[in-house]
Design an enzyme around this catalytic site. Structure first.
Site, PDB file in Angstrom:
ATOM      1  CD  GLU A 249      -2.367  -1.216   2.830  1.00  9.78           C
ATOM      2  OE1 GLU A 249      -3.120  -2.163   3.062  1.00  9.78           O
ATOM      3  OE2 GLU A 249      -2.013  -0.399   3.695  1.00  9.78           O
ATOM      4  CE  LYS A 251       5.701   4.841   6.767  1.00 11.03           C
ATOM      5  NZ  LYS A 251       5.495   6.186   7.285  1.00 11.03           N
ATOM      6  NE  ARG A 256      -1.843   3.243  13.227  1.00 11.29           N
ATOM      7  CZ  ARG A 256      -0.960   2.247  13.170  1.00 11.29           C
ATOM      8  NH1 ARG A 256       0.318   2.499  13.073  1.00 11.29           N
ATOM      9  NH2 ARG A 256      -1.368   0.999  13.232  1.00 11.29           N
ATOM     10  NE  ARG A 289       3.073   6.166  16.862  1.00 12.63           N
ATOM     11  CZ  ARG A 289       4.048   5.375  16.504  1.00 12.63           C
ATOM     12  NH1 ARG A 289       4.325   5.206  15.261  1.00 12.63           N
ATOM     13  NH2 ARG A 289       4.779   4.770  17.395  1.00 12.63           N
ATOM     14  CD  GLU A 319      -0.683   8.207   8.270  1.00  9.73           C
ATOM     15  OE1 GLU A 319      -0.942   7.316   9.111  1.00  9.73           O
ATOM     16  OE2 GLU A 319       0.323   8.939   8.348  1.00  9.73           O
ATOM     17  CG  PHE A 359      -3.862   1.515   6.985  1.00  7.02           C
ATOM     18  CD1 PHE A 359      -3.630   0.817   8.141  1.00  7.02           C
ATOM     19  CD2 PHE A 359      -3.558   2.875   6.943  1.00  7.02           C
ATOM     20  CE1 PHE A 359      -3.099   1.434   9.260  1.00  7.02           C
ATOM     21  CE2 PHE A 359      -3.017   3.506   8.060  1.00  7.02           C
ATOM     22  CZ  PHE A 359      -2.797   2.784   9.227  1.00  7.02           C
ATOM     23  NE  ARG A 435       9.190   0.026  16.126  1.00  9.69           N
ATOM     24  CZ  ARG A 435       8.727   1.073  15.468  1.00  9.69           C
ATOM     25  NH1 ARG A 435       8.572   1.028  14.171  1.00  9.69           N
ATOM     26  NH2 ARG A 435       8.397   2.171  16.107  1.00  9.69           N
ATOM     27  CE  LYS A 441       9.558   2.569   9.796  1.00  7.41           C
ATOM     28  NZ  LYS A 441       9.281   3.493  10.870  1.00  7.41           N
TER      29      LYS A 441
END
Ligand code: AMP
Length: 601
Positions: A249, A251, A256, A289, A319, A359, A435, A441
């Site tokens: 997708e 970025k 967020r 976020r 986002e 997303f 994470r 990313k």
């Protein structure tokens, strides 16, 4: 437990400069408390009367708190302000005045719950005469407290209670206190990742034990801690992790947003959760976020969500980015970020409309779907978002198989003014608060520079000399987060690369966050002119990461840590990242290694 007992713990917590001691003191505190006080204690030690995501703020500026102190101890406001200037802390001023005050009706031994409820009442006053109501309630409370308690209570509405206790410290302490060691931290953390509510997790643990914790579910109105992405040096390496087929997708470089939507009036839908407010209506809440409730800042997203999302209840993520519908252009982050404001919200919403690129979907019609594979969640997301809506759009997605396809899509995204790509593993669950290599990313790179910027935490400040005297700040000491040790470790001193305006801003921020000794969770050999509470995140671009004997970030047995070479400020990220969301030592180690790959090419 009496509040005066809690105050003694505050004193001990304030005095320590070691994280392990913080944990030890906290676990003793939890042991001594009753189970229905645990939640309140968790909020109070973080200087709050509600979890972070609830928009309950005490909302009292220094001036007003000074009036309350003056009234409590029969002094003039000017006297209080003078004393505050001399002592450097309003709480200490209150403590001193309280000690010298004669006609005390204190030692009524208020309980923690009584003080908590009073503070909550103060936070909730609204409408006409709010200031007077707050002043009178706070001065009434101060009169009933012993001097040490008065000191700490005053620091709560001002947001100056600087104990430096992070979430991980509390989770470790809870486990230690009830279980004798820290082994239950991961289970507690899991529940915390689902709810972001430390007080709620703590109280459930003390009342219902570990089984109660395991039963904690996603809840509308409580933000889920966001999943985070990893970096990798090349598309080839990404493919190794993601398998033969994966999703890609764009970025988007905005901010967020987690949308919580509930429609209680539709037939067959369970009642909306009580904390979502009045029943029988459509409720949308937005979270950032860093888990703040941002519903009021984005009325356009709220009404877009109501019109364009078809579900009885849902939690989705996307986002938000400023977008020009006429030219179909994405606007740069500097434009988007103008929407994060407290005033003139409606005016700005018209000027700079946002589009939200959704997303992920985490919760649908009463069910937690985070454990379903990404591929299914995405299908469900597509099924509930209206195709022709103007505000909520689905992020473009391509299923890719090769390096060549990644490069092509990456270039396409960049040419449209986007930041890069997010690659996603098709069969991965949603990993709240973590994470991992399920999301990778890829950002724009600049030749010869580090492939990515580093999010650093401001740890201390050097006073300005020469021209910089005027700004109050001549340089900064910044660090990154050591996740394993739950500490902030130094990585760089920054003396250039900030505009005058930015130096001034750092000065403003650091005046607010200044502390008297090195905070317990900061590990640094370098001592700046003064320390600040690790709270503000700065995005730093550097030329290179080098090994260094000076800094504590990632220090090995030979005494070598990591440092940033030629660091400069990209942007302040205080609005969307908490200190613990900064770049971690593990990531720095990876970035360091990746440089060599980069040079080899
Ligand atoms: P970073 O802040 O650089 O670690 O990048 C992760 C952030 O990228 C997330 O927190 C999102 O705010 C943002 N983001 C932009 N586009 C996407 C996307 N398509 N999927 C997931 N996150 C995205």
């Amino acid at each position: 437990m009496h509040f005066s007992t809690l105050s003694k713990y505050y004193e001990k917590l304030e005095a320590t400069s070691k994280r392990l001691e913080l944990i030890d003191i906290l676990s003793k505190l939890f042991k001594q408390a009753k189970s229905d006080e645990i939640g309140k204690i968790c909020y109070l030690i973080q200087g709050r009367v509600a979890p972070f995501f609830e928009p309950i703020e005490m909302g009292m500026a220094e001036n007003i708190v000074a009036v309350a102190i003056a009234r409590a101890f029969n002094k003039e406001k000017e006297h209080v302000i003078k004393l505050y200037r001399k002592l450097g802390n309003m709480g200490i001023a209150a403590e001193e005045l309280s000690r010298n005050h004669e006609s005390r009706i204190r030692n009524q031994e208020l309980t923690i719950s009584q003080v908590f409820n009073e503070l909550l009442k103060i936070a909730k006053f609204s409408g006409e005469g709010t200031v007077e109501k707050k002043v009178s309630a706070l001065s009434g409370l101060l009169k009933k407290l012993d001097p040490i308690s008065a000191k700490h209570v005053v620091n709560i509405p001002l947001g100056t209670l600087r104990l430096g206790i992070g979430d991980a410290t509390v989770l470790d302490s809870l486990s230690l206190s009830k279980h004798g060691d820290k082994t239950l931290r991961p289970v507690l953390e899991d529940a915390y990742n689902k709810t972001s509510d430390l007080g709620f997790v703590a109280e459930t643990f003390f009342k219902k034990g570990i089984n109660g914790i395991k039963n904690i579910k996603l809840t509308l109105g409580k933000p889920i801690r966001p999943a985070l992405a990893e970096r990798l040096p090349s598309a080839d390496e990404a493919i190794k992790r993601l398998g033969n087929e994966f999703a890609a997708e764009p970025k988007f470089d905005g901010f967020r947003v987690q949308i919580h939507l509930s429609r209680a009036h539709l037939r067959g839908v369970p009642q909306a959760q009580h904390h979502l407010g009045g029943g029988g209506e459509e409720v949308v809440q937005l979270f950032s976020r860093n888990l703040e409730n941002t519903t009021h800042a984005f009325p356009d997203i709220v009404s877009g969500a109501k019109k364009e999302i078809k579900a009885k209840s849902a939690i989705l993520e996307g986002e938000a980015i400023a977008y020009n519908p006429q030219t179909q252009e994405f606007l740069p982050f500097q434009e988007t970020t103008k929407r994060r404001r407290k005033y003139k919200i409606e005016e700005m919403a018209k000027k700079l409309p946002l589009v939200l690129f959704a997303f992920d979907l985490l919760y649908l019609n009463g069910k937690d779907i985070t454990q379903k594979p990404y591929r299914q969640r995405r299908k469900l997301l597509e099924s509930i978002v209206s195709r022709n809506g103007g505000v909520i759009k689905i992020a473009q997605e391509k299923i890719l198989k090769s390096t060549k396809e990644i490069t092509e899509f990456f270039n396409e995204a960049i040419s449209e003014g986007l930041e890069g790509l997010m690659l996603k593993k098709l069969d991965s669950p949603y990993i709240a608060g973590g994470r991992g290599f399920h999301w990778i990313k890829f950002k724009r790179t600049q030749a010869g520079q580090l492939t990515d910027s580093v999010d650093c935490v401001l740890l201390g400040v050097y006073s300005g000399k020469g021209k910089r005297t005027e700004f109050g700040v001549g340089g900064l000491l910044v660090g990154v987060y050591d996740e394993k040790k739950d500490e902030f470790v130094s990585i760089s001193r920054i003396g250039t690369g900030l505009t005058d305006e930015e130096f001034r801003k750092v000065n403003e921020i650091s005046k607010q966050l200044r502390v008297v000794h090195k905070p317990a969770r900061v590990n640094s050999d370098i001592t700046p002119s003064y320390w600040v509470e690790p709270k503000v995140v700065l995005e730093i671009q550097a030329d290179e990461i080098t090994r260094s004997p000076i800094h504590t970030a990632g220090r090995d047995r030979e005494g070598l840590g990591y440092a940033l070479r030629f660091p400069r400020l990209v942007k302040f990220r205080e609005a969307d990242k908490r200190a613990e969301d900064a770049t971690t030592v593990e990531e720095i180690k990876k970035l360091y290694k990746q440089q060599f790959n980069h040079y080899k090419k």
